[in-house]
Motif scaffolding. Sequence first.
Motif, PDB file in Angstrom:
ATOM      1  N   VAL A  19      23.784   8.676 -11.059  1.00  0.00           N
ATOM      2  CA  VAL A  19      23.106   9.772 -12.071  1.00  0.00           C
ATOM      3  C   VAL A  19      21.713  10.069 -11.841  1.00  0.00           C
ATOM      4  CG1 VAL A  19      22.611  10.149 -14.418  1.00  0.00           C
ATOM      5  CG2 VAL A  19      24.889   9.516 -13.748  1.00  0.00           C
ATOM      6  N   PRO A  20      20.578   8.994 -11.698  1.00  0.00           N
ATOM      7  CA  PRO A  20      19.194   9.470 -11.486  1.00  0.00           C
ATOM      8  C   PRO A  20      19.062  10.235 -10.360  1.00  0.00           C
ATOM      9  CG  PRO A  20      19.491   6.993 -12.039  1.00  0.00           C
ATOM     10  CD  PRO A  20      21.034   7.677 -11.924  1.00  0.00           C
ATOM     11  N   LEU A  21      19.922  10.037  -9.216  1.00  0.00           N
ATOM     12  CA  LEU A  21      19.720  10.814  -8.148  1.00  0.00           C
ATOM     13  C   LEU A  21      20.244  12.158  -8.417  1.00  0.00           C
ATOM     14  CD1 LEU A  21      20.578   8.406  -5.177  1.00  0.00           C
ATOM     15  CD2 LEU A  21      18.240   9.603  -5.599  1.00  0.00           C
ATOM     16  N   ALA A  22      21.177  12.439  -8.966  1.00  0.00           N
ATOM     17  CA  ALA A  22      21.805  13.414  -9.373  1.00  0.00           C
ATOM     18  C   ALA A  22      20.767  14.518 -10.000  1.00  0.00           C
ATOM     19  CB  ALA A  22      23.003  13.466 -10.328  1.00  0.00           C
ATOM     20  N   VAL A  23      20.050  14.078 -10.968  1.00  0.00           N
ATOM     21  CA  VAL A  23      19.303  14.877 -11.439  1.00  0.00           C
ATOM     22  C   VAL A  23      17.926  15.555 -10.466  1.00  0.00           C
ATOM     23  CG1 VAL A  23      17.068  14.700 -13.087  1.00  0.00           C
ATOM     24  CG2 VAL A  23      19.128  13.543 -13.572  1.00  0.00           C
ATOM     25  N   SER A  24      17.480  14.860  -9.664  1.00  0.00           N
ATOM     26  CA  SER A  24      16.795  15.630  -8.527  1.00  0.00           C
ATOM     27  C   SER A  24      17.524  16.453  -7.396  1.00  0.00           C
ATOM     28  CB  SER A  24      16.110  14.365  -7.625  1.00  0.00           C
ATOM     29  OG  SER A  24      17.183  13.492  -7.036  1.00  0.00           O
ATOM     30  N   ASN A 117      23.544   9.088  -1.260  1.00  0.00           N
ATOM     31  CA  ASN A 117      24.334   7.768  -1.840  1.00  0.00           C
ATOM     32  C   ASN A 117      24.658   7.165  -0.420  1.00  0.00           C
ATOM     33  OD1 ASN A 117      25.827  10.082  -0.911  1.00  0.00           O
ATOM     34  ND2 ASN A 117      27.756   9.084  -1.972  1.00  0.00           N
ATOM     35  N   TRP A 118      24.548   7.711   0.763  1.00  0.00           N
ATOM     36  CA  TRP A 118      24.884   6.701   1.896  1.00  0.00           C
ATOM     37  C   TRP A 118      23.671   5.339   1.899  1.00  0.00           C
ATOM     38  CZ3 TRP A 118      21.309   6.030   6.007  1.00  0.00           C
ATOM     39  CH2 TRP A 118      21.677   5.002   6.967  1.00  0.00           C
ATOM     40  N   LEU A 119      22.538   5.818   1.586  1.00  0.00           N
ATOM     41  CA  LEU A 119      21.720   4.935   1.536  1.00  0.00           C
ATOM     42  C   LEU A 119      21.776   4.140   0.518  1.00  0.00           C
ATOM     43  CD1 LEU A 119      18.866   3.822   2.974  1.00  0.00           C
ATOM     44  CD2 LEU A 119      17.576   5.363   1.389  1.00  0.00           C
ATOM     45  N   MET A 120      22.087   4.642  -0.920  1.00  0.00           N
ATOM     46  CA  MET A 120      22.331   3.624  -1.851  1.00  0.00           C
ATOM     47  C   MET A 120      23.417   2.698  -1.638  1.00  0.00           C
ATOM     48  SD  MET A 120      23.230   4.925  -5.812  1.00  0.00           S
ATOM     49  CE  MET A 120      21.579   5.717  -6.009  1.00  0.00           C
ATOM     50  N   THR A 121      24.624   3.246  -1.076  1.00  0.00           N
ATOM     51  CA  THR A 121      25.609   2.400  -0.843  1.00  0.00           C
ATOM     52  C   THR A 121      25.271   1.267   0.339  1.00  0.00           C
ATOM     53  OG1 THR A 121      27.109   4.180  -1.265  1.00  0.00           O
ATOM     54  CG2 THR A 121      28.201   2.243  -0.023  1.00  0.00           C
ATOM     55  N   GLY A 145      25.731  17.771  -9.630  1.00  0.00           N
ATOM     56  CA  GLY A 145      24.270  18.115  -9.792  1.00  0.00           C
ATOM     57  C   GLY A 145      23.815  19.347  -8.517  1.00  0.00           C
ATOM     58  N   TRP A 146      24.422  18.831  -7.507  1.00  0.00           N
ATOM     59  CA  TRP A 146      24.185  20.061  -6.199  1.00  0.00           C
ATOM     60  C   TRP A 146      24.913  21.140  -6.587  1.00  0.00           C
ATOM     61  CZ3 TRP A 146      21.043  21.317  -2.706  1.00  0.00           C
ATOM     62  CH2 TRP A 146      21.384  21.994  -1.675  1.00  0.00           C
TER      63      TRP A 146
END
Length: 232
Positions: A19-24, A117-121, A145-146
């Motif tokens: 979710v935090p990434l989705a905002v950006s 999300n690749w980097l996050m995963t 978000g996108w």
Amino acid sequence: MSGAPFSLDGFRRGARDGVPLAVSIFAYGVGFGLVAAQAGFGVGKAVATSAAIYSGSAQLAAVNLLQTGQATLWALFAAILVINARYLLFGATLQPWLWQAGPIRAYGSLLLLGDANWLMTMRAIRTGEEDRAYLAGTGAPIAVGWLSGTALGAAAVSVLPRPEALGFDLMLPCFAAGMVTGMVHSRIDLLPVAVGAGSALAVFHLAGPAPAIITAGLAAGAVAALLHRGEA
């Protein structure tokens, strides 16, 4: 097949982290929607482009080519293919972990794969994440978000200022710099970055932004492959 976990709980944890990434990413989508609308895309076409290509850098390169008035179908295909080729590498790094959940779940999860999300995963895997639904969970809010950001930007082009006025043109470089920071572990890892940046600057002045992105990716990738060719 080992029957690796793929649960709703794993999906929820991934969504919470995404979710935090989705905002950006939403703000980035607004920027692309504005650029697309200024290039003559309607809301439907802009959103369809974001859904089909699902890559901000490739989409911006494609729009830039279209705005030159000299874009061919093959030129657009080549630009998108080369820029998005990084997802082949992303998928390859995830394959040993994700494939254990089965091909249907693995391929379905990869439809939601993006840079963030690749980097996050990958970080989650290194810390012991076992639930393969985590990847799809992180990707779901980012995709929303996108696409919603694209729709808003394309629909509100008449009332919103140009993307540069909102600083959206800096979002991709800032995001890329953040990814590099997370992946660099030694000084030698900075060599592909330097080669890619130098190649991009040189080609940009000669041929424009789209060829510069392609050249930077090929040059940096080649250098990285040479540096790490002996690693398993």
